[in-house]
Design a protein around this motif. Structure first.
Motif, PDB file in Angstrom:
ATOM      1  N   GLU A  22      34.815 -29.212-118.711  1.00 45.23           N
ATOM      2  CA  GLU A  22      35.565 -27.872-118.465  1.00 45.23           C
ATOM      3  C   GLU A  22      37.126 -28.129-118.664  1.00 45.23           C
ATOM      4  N   ALA A  23      37.771 -29.404-118.211  1.00 45.04           N
ATOM      5  CA  ALA A  23      38.994 -29.395-118.501  1.00 45.04           C
ATOM      6  C   ALA A  23      39.613 -29.495-119.815  1.00 45.04           C
ATOM      7  N   GLY A  24      38.485 -30.261-120.734  1.00 42.60           N
ATOM      8  CA  GLY A  24      38.845 -30.260-122.278  1.00 42.60           C
ATOM      9  C   GLY A  24      38.651 -28.942-122.796  1.00 42.60           C
ATOM     10  N   ALA A  25      37.820 -28.064-122.418  1.00 43.51           N
ATOM     11  CA  ALA A  25      37.672 -26.742-122.902  1.00 43.51           C
ATOM     12  C   ALA A  25      38.900 -25.851-122.655  1.00 43.51           C
ATOM     13  N   HIS A  26      39.587 -26.021-121.501  1.00 40.34           N
ATOM     14  CA  HIS A  26      40.718 -25.191-121.064  1.00 40.34           C
ATOM     15  C   HIS A  26      41.925 -26.012-122.027  1.00 40.34           C
ATOM     16  N   ALA A  27      41.999 -27.044-122.215  1.00 40.47           N
ATOM     17  CA  ALA A  27      42.926 -27.816-122.896  1.00 40.47           C
ATOM     18  C   ALA A  27      42.952 -27.424-124.559  1.00 40.47           C
ATOM     19  N   ALA A  28      41.583 -27.335-125.017  1.00 43.13           N
ATOM     20  CA  ALA A  28      41.470 -26.860-126.344  1.00 43.13           C
ATOM     21  C   ALA A  28      41.809 -25.201-126.643  1.00 43.13           C
ATOM     22  N   LEU A  29      41.783 -24.566-125.441  1.00 41.25           N
ATOM     23  CA  LEU A  29      42.172 -22.967-125.669  1.00 41.25           C
ATOM     24  C   LEU A  29      43.565 -22.991-125.700  1.00 41.25           C
ATOM     25  N   GLU A  30      44.140 -23.914-124.749  1.00 41.90           N
ATOM     26  CA  GLU A  30      45.769 -23.724-124.875  1.00 41.90           C
ATOM     27  C   GLU A  30      46.319 -24.452-126.154  1.00 41.90           C
ATOM     28  N   VAL A  31      45.674 -25.314-126.795  1.00 47.72           N
ATOM     29  CA  VAL A  31      46.159 -25.752-128.163  1.00 47.72           C
ATOM     30  C   VAL A  31      45.882 -24.501-129.081  1.00 47.72           C
ATOM     31  N   PHE A  32      44.944 -24.120-129.088  1.00 49.06           N
ATOM     32  CA  PHE A  32      44.593 -22.710-130.141  1.00 49.06           C
ATOM     33  C   PHE A  32      45.480 -21.707-129.873  1.00 49.06           C
ATOM     34  N   SER A  86      39.803 -22.421-133.997  1.00 48.40           N
ATOM     35  CA  SER A  86      39.906 -23.068-132.658  1.00 48.40           C
ATOM     36  C   SER A  86      39.094 -24.126-132.053  1.00 48.40           C
ATOM     37  N   ARG A  87      38.081 -24.576-132.649  1.00 50.40           N
ATOM     38  CA  ARG A  87      37.327 -25.690-132.208  1.00 50.40           C
ATOM     39  C   ARG A  87      36.895 -25.747-131.000  1.00 50.40           C
ATOM     40  N   LEU A  88      36.373 -24.606-130.501  1.00 50.35           N
ATOM     41  CA  LEU A  88      36.061 -23.963-129.059  1.00 50.35           C
ATOM     42  C   LEU A  88      34.404 -24.067-128.989  1.00 50.35           C
ATOM     43  N   SER A  89      33.820 -24.056-130.343  1.00 54.84           N
ATOM     44  CA  SER A  89      32.358 -24.019-130.351  1.00 54.84           C
ATOM     45  C   SER A  89      31.523 -24.715-129.582  1.00 54.84           C
ATOM     46  N   PRO A  90      31.745 -26.006-129.539  1.00 57.30           N
ATOM     47  CA  PRO A  90      30.968 -26.728-128.404  1.00 57.30           C
ATOM     48  C   PRO A  90      31.218 -26.401-127.064  1.00 57.30           C
ATOM     49  N   HIS A  91      32.477 -26.247-126.930  1.00 58.13           N
ATOM     50  CA  HIS A  91      32.741 -25.824-125.421  1.00 58.13           C
ATOM     51  C   HIS A  91      32.237 -24.622-125.075  1.00 58.13           C
ATOM     52  N   LEU A  92      32.074 -23.533-125.844  1.00 56.76           N
ATOM     53  CA  LEU A  92      31.056 -22.324-125.654  1.00 56.76           C
ATOM     54  C   LEU A  92      29.781 -22.859-125.267  1.00 56.76           C
ATOM     55  N   HIS A  93      29.040 -23.525-126.337  1.00 57.98           N
ATOM     56  CA  HIS A  93      27.740 -23.929-126.298  1.00 57.98           C
ATOM     57  C   HIS A  93      27.317 -24.450-124.814  1.00 57.98           C
ATOM     58  N   PHE A  94      28.062 -25.337-124.413  1.00 56.25           N
ATOM     59  CA  PHE A  94      27.721 -26.019-123.344  1.00 56.25           C
ATOM     60  C   PHE A  94      28.242 -25.279-122.106  1.00 56.25           C
ATOM     61  N   GLY A  95      28.872 -24.270-122.404  1.00 58.71           N
ATOM     62  CA  GLY A  95      29.127 -23.261-121.052  1.00 58.71           C
ATOM     63  C   GLY A  95      30.435 -24.033-120.341  1.00 58.71           C
ATOM     64  N   GLU A  96      31.148 -24.722-120.993  1.00 59.09           N
ATOM     65  CA  GLU A  96      32.292 -25.565-120.242  1.00 59.09           C
ATOM     66  C   GLU A  96      33.386 -24.242-119.997  1.00 59.09           C
TER      67      GLU A  96
END
Length: 474
Positions: free
Chosen positions: A206-216, A237-247
């Motif tokens: 979850e923290a990695g997903a939020h960090a990736a969102l901020e970077v994007f 955005s490179r958010l696709s794996p975070h979305l898939h796993f529901g992070e």
């Protein structure tokens, strides 16, 4: 307080988690658990790369829970039997989970819900992964959509910004029931650990997903409309794996992206939201047409003359040894990072299904095993689209020319050179098609294939010929 099992699946987060919130709002002490049961997902049991990601994400979720006073219990085996055993051992009165939409999982979960309710338990499932559930968007006739543009128009008309729900600061421990097994006992990690290089590029959880969102938002979003097709740039955005796993919840992503709208970023915001729409469309199609994960959406292609390729030929494609630089670059990026740029996915897929005339399932299965963001709905839609066999598919006669695509979207051959370094000594113009000057290529890139696995012109002609034969047979 009574206990409720909160069954984590592809919703590995605490914020915006409807199942967790339902347990807390209902006055229950949550007992968080995860069950690894890949055999229940046949014929699409999780692939190796996504299992490696899941290991990291489960570890992150457990750490987040422990910071709040509880922990994640892990189990391996039949889902219904384990849920029943945990209920019996813990005295739980309810079971909550967030829905998944893969055909095998939908069928399984329906049976589990019926069985647990028959025992007198409160059992509820929720939407934790989509903006619009697959049955919520319908044509005027009450049926499913088969074309993206009218689907997205209808879905957008229903758009409501969901209220965000922050992760609770503390969670009570349900000090009862079985302990489960250690994370390592689930056997999610490969042996040997070929996944290790992935984690320099990715931070699951979850923290990695939020960090990736901020970077994007701080970077690529502003030029996303133009740069998302450029594999030589950091433009997605490179958010696709975070979305898939529901992070991270899609509605949180949408809210954050929309709040970043400005005159400079408006085009990027609209383009990204449309890509989110394609994800929704993919799940819509898979729910309504579950056979499409295994069979041509357009049954006419059951009669198409797919090539019967030798295993060694397919292996050259899988490992990036086709002799077509942009194709090889994409496949090597995939093996090295567990991800491939979306524009390159289309190029790689077109070469396999059009020039090589391999059935799209050959590519779908490889991506399924090697992508960290392997998602059955997206994978099915993407491969059937590029093969010309699916709903709202690219016309079969649209055959991507990989050289043209490379010169347009990787004009300085930076992407090619990064992933196919044996071409680095060639003049830039020759890196797109080294076979056009065989003498120079042999001297400066002797380790690279001298010729494409399938010649571009003859492969295209053969594919179009097979398509004409198919049309004539109707």
């Amino acid at each position: 307080m009574p206990i409720a099992l909160v069954w984590f699946r592809n919703d590995l987060r605490l914020a915006d988690n409807p199942a967790l919130r339902a347990a807390l709002d209902g006055g229950y002490t949550p007992l968080p658990l995860y069950i690894h049961a890949p055999e229940e997902e046949f014929p699409w049991a999780p692939g190796a790369a996504s299992l490696a990601w899941r290991h990291q994400s489960l570890a992150a979720l457990d750490a987040d829970l422990r910071q709040r006073g509880t922990h994640l219990r892990l189990f391996h085996g039949p889902s219904l039997a384990i849920l029943q055993a945990v209920v019996a051992a813990s005295g739980a009165e309810a079971v909550f989970w967030n829905r998944r939409y893969e055909p095998a999982i939908e069928q399984r979960d329906t049976g589990i819900k019926q069985a647990l309710r028959a025992q007198g338990l409160r059992v509820e499932s929720f939407n934790g992964s989509l903006m619009f559930e697959p049955w919520a968007v319908q044509t005027k006739q009450g049926g499913p959509f088969k074309v993206f543009t009218p689907f997205w128009r209808a879905a957008s008309a229903q758009w409501r910004n969901e209220p965000l729900w922050e992760a609770p600061a503390a969670l009570a421990e349900a000090d009862t029931g079985p302990a489960g097994v250690p994370l390592a006992a689930l056997g999610l990690l490969p042996t040997p650990r070929w996944d290790m290089p992935f984690w320099s590029d990715w931070t699951p959880g979850e923290a990695g997903a939020h960090a990736a969102l901020e970077v994007f938002i701080d970077g690529a979003l502003h030029g996303y409309a133009d740069s998302r097709d450029r594999p030589d740039q950091v433009g997605t955005s490179r958010l696709s794996p975070h979305l898939h796993f529901g992070e991270i919840a899609p509605w949180r992503l949408a809210a954050a992206i929309q709040s970043a709208r400005s005159a400079a970023s408006a085009a990027g915001v609209d383009a990204w939201l449309r890509e989110l729409g394609w994800r929704e469309f993919a799940h819509h199609l898979l729910h309504h047409f579950p056979q499409s994960a295994q069979h041509n959406f357009n049954p006419a292609f059951d009669r198409f003359a797919w090539a019967n390729l030798r295993e060694e030929t397919l292996e050259r494609w899988r490992t990036g040894r086709t002799g077509v630089p942009i194709v090889d670059a994409g496949l090597r990026e995939l093996l090295a990072t567990g991800w491939m740029h979306n524009r390159v996915r289309m190029i790689v897929g077109s070469y396999l299904t059009k020039h090589m005339r391999a059935h799209w399932l050959e590519g779908a299965r490889w991506f399924w095993d090697t992508l960290v963001d392997a998602d059955l709905a997206n994978n099915t839609l993407g491969w059937q689209w590029v093969a010309g066999t699916g709903a709202d598919a690219a016309p079969y006669f649209r055959v991507f020319n990989p050289v043209t695509q490379a010169t347009r979207f990787d004009p300085d051959a930076r992407y090619i050179t990064r992933w196919v370094p044996e071409l680095a000594k060639l003049p830039t113009a020759l890196r797109f098609a080294p076979w056009t000057d065989p003498a120079v290529a042999a001297r400066l890139a002797p380790d690279y294939p001298a010729h494409p696995l399938v010649d571009l012109a003859s492969g295209r002609d053969a594919a179009l010929g097979a398509y004409r034969t198919l049309r004539a047979s109707r």
